[in-house]
Design a protein around this motif. Structure first.
Motif: not given
Length: 253
Positions: A74-82
């Protein structure tokens, strides 16, 4: 389609499938994710659904908590940026607590090979990622392991964190809001997270914007206890303003 009609259809889908998620609903109804969140908020206020991470479940399933595999996707791209942004908050040669959570686990995976610091964690996925890192002095906190989160909880974990004064804690949450604070579905998990917050001089919350406005059963901290929130650019301006008004710095990535 008017909002009441859309909300009625969302309720039907939730009851049929047992869960609905924001992004799928937004695509299905050709509206923004924020519109869907408002629909879910209205249904939640009416007692028809319960908002959970990334979506909602029918009322009556208050113990629902997605398993680790589902949360990792879930929200993999967002978690990577964070996680990448959080690297800048690591103390040089100091000590850090890494909480149980998929975004925090991504931070552990992204630690540079030349990183040198002391890490304390009660999360098995975090410990597994760092066990072979030669620059990390790793301390694994024990306790009863919750199968859903692979995190140690209960008295052993609480006693260990009571003896620690770390430079920074990287904390995860299932939901957050300026009014409701940081929440999670499980009381035992919340107790350990509360101990983590108390065990660090600086607290950094890593949470994607889909968790904003969600409130779960167990509250473990307020934003007065959080120094920095790192989240993605999907965070609504009103959420950002309210959190900053509580004294927490907000970084959008």
């Amino acid at each position: 389609m008017y909002a009441p009609e859309r909300q009625q259809e969302i309720l039907r889908l939730a009851r049929e499938a047992g869960r609905v998620d924001v992004l799928s609903l937004a695509e299905q109804f050709q509206v923004t994710a924020e519109t869907v969140r408002r629909d879910l908020k209205a249904l939640d206020r009416a007692g028809l659904v319960r908002r959970v991470h990334g979506g909602a479940i029918p009322a009556g399933r208050l113990d629902f908590e997605p398993d680790l595999t589902e949360r990792e996707t879930t929200a993999a791209d967002e978690k990577s940026r964070i996680a990448r942004a959080a690297l800048a908050e690591l103390p040089d040669g100091g000590s850090a607590i890494l909480d149980a959570g998929t975004t925090v686990a991504r931070l552990a995976a992204d630690l540079p090979v030349d990183a040198a610091l002391t890490v304390v964690t009660h999360a098995l996925p975090v410990a597994a990622r760092l066990a072979g890192h030669t620059g990390i002095e790793l301390h694994l906190v024990g306790g009863r392991v919750r199968h859903r989160t692979r995190a140690a909880v209960d008295a052993w974990a609480l006693r260990a964190y009571a003896e620690i004064h770390a430079d920074v804690a990287f904390v995860a949450t299932n939901g957050f809001s300026a009014h409701g604070g940081l929440t999670t579905p499980d009381l035992a998990e919340a107790a350990v997270k509360r101990a983590v917050v108390a065990a660090a001089r600086r607290v950094v919350l890593l949470a994607d914007s889909a968790k904003a406005g969600e409130e779960h059963f167990a509250r473990f901290a307020g934003f007065a206890e959080v120094d920095l929130l790192i989240t993605d650019t999907g965070l609504a301006p009103e959420h950002k303003a309210a959190i900053e008004a509580a004294g927490t710095e907000v970084v959008l990535v």
